[in-house]
Write a protein that holds these residues in place. Structure first.
Motif, short mmCIF file in Angstrom:
data_model
loop_
_atom_site.label_atom_id
_atom_site.label_comp_id
_atom_site.label_asym_id
_atom_site.label_seq_id
_atom_site.Cartn_x
_atom_site.Cartn_y
_atom_site.Cartn_z
N ALA A 1 44.82 5.73 -11.27
CA ALA A 1 43.95 6.09 -12.60
C ALA A 1 44.61 6.69 -13.70
CB ALA A 1 42.76 6.94 -12.14
N VAL A 2 45.62 7.52 -13.46
CA VAL A 2 46.41 8.07 -14.60
C VAL A 2 47.16 6.80 -15.46
CG1 VAL A 2 48.27 9.76 -15.23
CG2 VAL A 2 46.38 10.42 -13.66
N ARG A 3 47.69 5.88 -14.49
CA ARG A 3 48.53 5.03 -15.22
C ARG A 3 47.49 4.03 -16.15
NH1 ARG A 3 50.68 4.69 -10.00
NH2 ARG A 3 49.62 2.66 -9.60
N LYS A 4 46.60 3.85 -15.59
CA LYS A 4 45.55 2.88 -16.11
C LYS A 4 45.16 3.51 -17.49
CE LYS A 4 42.14 0.86 -13.89
NZ LYS A 4 40.91 0.91 -13.18
N ILE A 5 44.63 4.73 -17.40
CA ILE A 5 44.25 5.60 -18.47
C ILE A 5 45.35 5.62 -19.53
CG2 ILE A 5 43.61 7.81 -19.50
CD1 ILE A 5 42.17 8.38 -16.67
N GLU A 6 46.73 5.85 -19.35
CA GLU A 6 47.69 5.81 -20.30
C GLU A 6 47.57 4.40 -20.98
OE1 GLU A 6 51.25 6.85 -18.30
OE2 GLU A 6 50.78 8.82 -18.29
N ARG A 7 47.68 3.31 -20.27
CA ARG A 7 47.64 2.01 -20.81
C ARG A 7 46.55 1.70 -21.89
NH1 ARG A 7 49.31 0.34 -15.53
NH2 ARG A 7 47.34 -0.22 -15.10
N ARG A 8 45.29 2.17 -21.34
CA ARG A 8 44.25 2.07 -22.06
C ARG A 8 44.00 2.74 -23.37
NH1 ARG A 8 39.94 3.86 -18.95
NH2 ARG A 8 40.76 2.49 -17.09
N THR A 9 44.72 4.13 -23.29
CA THR A 9 44.90 4.77 -24.50
C THR A 9 45.65 4.41 -25.44
OG1 THR A 9 44.28 6.81 -23.16
CG2 THR A 9 45.54 7.14 -25.24
N ALA A 10 46.94 3.49 -25.06
CA ALA A 10 47.79 3.19 -26.05
C ALA A 10 47.12 2.06 -26.70
CB ALA A 10 49.12 2.47 -25.23
N VAL A 11 46.26 1.31 -25.84
CA VAL A 11 45.56 -0.01 -26.50
C VAL A 11 44.75 0.32 -27.60
CG1 VAL A 11 44.09 -2.12 -26.21
CG2 VAL A 11 46.23 -1.55 -24.67
N ASN A 12 43.85 1.21 -27.38
CA ASN A 12 42.86 1.82 -28.19
C ASN A 12 43.56 2.60 -29.39
OD1 ASN A 12 40.82 0.90 -26.45
ND2 ASN A 12 40.40 2.91 -25.45
N ARG A 13 44.51 2.96 -29.10
CA ARG A 13 45.42 3.72 -30.44
C ARG A 13 45.75 2.88 -31.27
NH1 ARG A 13 49.62 5.87 -27.83
NH2 ARG A 13 48.48 7.80 -27.28
N ASN A 14 46.24 1.64 -30.83
CA ASN A 14 46.42 0.50 -31.82
C ASN A 14 45.25 0.03 -32.42
OD1 ASN A 14 49.27 0.69 -31.11
ND2 ASN A 14 49.45 -0.63 -29.49
N ARG A 15 44.31 -0.15 -31.70
CA ARG A 15 43.13 -0.91 -32.30
C ARG A 15 42.45 0.01 -33.40
NH1 ARG A 15 40.72 -2.84 -26.58
NH2 ARG A 15 41.55 -4.66 -26.38
N ARG A 16 42.55 1.20 -33.02
CA ARG A 16 41.84 2.32 -34.12
C ARG A 16 43.06 2.35 -35.28
NH1 ARG A 16 42.19 6.64 -30.99
NH2 ARG A 16 40.60 5.93 -29.88
N SER A 17 44.25 2.38 -35.20
CA SER A 17 45.20 2.20 -36.05
C SER A 17 44.98 0.96 -37.02
CB SER A 17 46.67 2.35 -35.61
OG SER A 17 47.48 2.02 -36.70
N ARG A 18 44.66 -0.09 -36.50
CA ARG A 18 44.49 -1.39 -37.13
C ARG A 18 43.08 -1.33 -38.09
NH1 ARG A 18 46.08 -7.00 -36.31
NH2 ARG A 18 44.16 -8.35 -36.90
N VAL A 19 41.98 -0.79 -37.48
CA VAL A 19 41.07 -0.39 -38.31
C VAL A 19 41.40 0.50 -39.45
CG1 VAL A 19 38.47 0.47 -38.03
CG2 VAL A 19 39.35 -0.97 -36.07
N ARG A 20 41.91 1.27 -39.31
CA ARG A 20 42.19 2.31 -40.30
C ARG A 20 43.09 1.53 -41.44
NH1 ARG A 20 43.68 6.68 -36.23
NH2 ARG A 20 41.80 7.71 -35.99
N THR A 21 43.85 0.63 -41.06
CA THR A 21 44.75 -0.18 -41.78
C THR A 21 43.72 -1.02 -42.96
OG1 THR A 21 46.57 -0.02 -40.53
CG2 THR A 21 46.37 -1.88 -42.42
N TYR A 22 42.94 -1.63 -42.32
CA TYR A 22 41.91 -2.51 -43.06
C TYR A 22 40.85 -1.54 -43.81
CZ TYR A 22 43.44 -6.60 -40.70
OH TYR A 22 44.25 -7.86 -40.34
N LEU A 23 40.46 -0.50 -43.37
CA LEU A 23 39.75 0.43 -44.21
C LEU A 23 40.68 0.86 -45.48
CD1 LEU A 23 37.79 2.44 -41.62
CD2 LEU A 23 36.92 0.68 -42.96
N ARG A 24 41.80 1.20 -45.36
CA ARG A 24 42.73 1.79 -46.43
C ARG A 24 42.67 0.32 -47.32
NH1 ARG A 24 47.49 1.82 -43.97
NH2 ARG A 24 48.17 0.27 -45.70
N ARG A 25 43.16 -0.65 -46.89
CA ARG A 25 43.08 -1.76 -47.74
C ARG A 25 41.82 -2.02 -48.80
NH1 ARG A 25 45.95 -6.41 -43.76
NH2 ARG A 25 47.87 -5.27 -43.51
N PHE A 26 40.66 -1.80 -48.15
CA PHE A 26 39.32 -1.89 -49.09
C PHE A 26 39.62 -1.05 -49.73
CE2 PHE A 26 35.13 -0.63 -49.25
CZ PHE A 26 34.54 -1.67 -50.13
#
Length: 89
Positions: A10-35
């Motif tokens: 479960a700890v390994r899964k959470i770490e992987r999921r956290t990394a993916v979500n961090r990338n997704r959140r960063s991507r959203v922030r990039t598009y918001l910044r461009r706007f």
């Protein structure tokens, strides 16, 4: 600390999921910044395309569970209001 094999997995899964979500959140922030940069520059055409991309990315984050549905809707609504204000000015 996790002791059982299931808890360790479960700890390994959470770490992987956290990394993916961090990338997704960063991507959203990039598009918001461009706007935001397009609105600050006062370029309505660029802001309109940036709005479309930002809206799409936000809703994608909502569907992936990174952002809550109401949060995504609120942010898109505020972006649309900014865009409308820019085009009317």
């Amino acid at each position: 600390m996790a002791n059982t094999p299931g808890a360790k997995k479960a700890v390994r899964k959470i770490e992987r999921r956290t990394a993916v979500n961090r990338n997704r959140r960063s991507r959203v922030r990039t598009y918001l910044r461009r706007f935001d940069e397009a609105v600050t520059a006062g370029d309505a055409a660029v802001a309109a395309t940036a709005f479309t991309e930002a809206q799409s990315e936000l809703m994608r984050a909502v569907s992936k569970g990174v952002v809550h549905k109401n949060t995504g809707a609120r942010k898109v609504s505020r972006l649309a209001a900014q865009l409308k204000k820019l085009t009317l000015a």
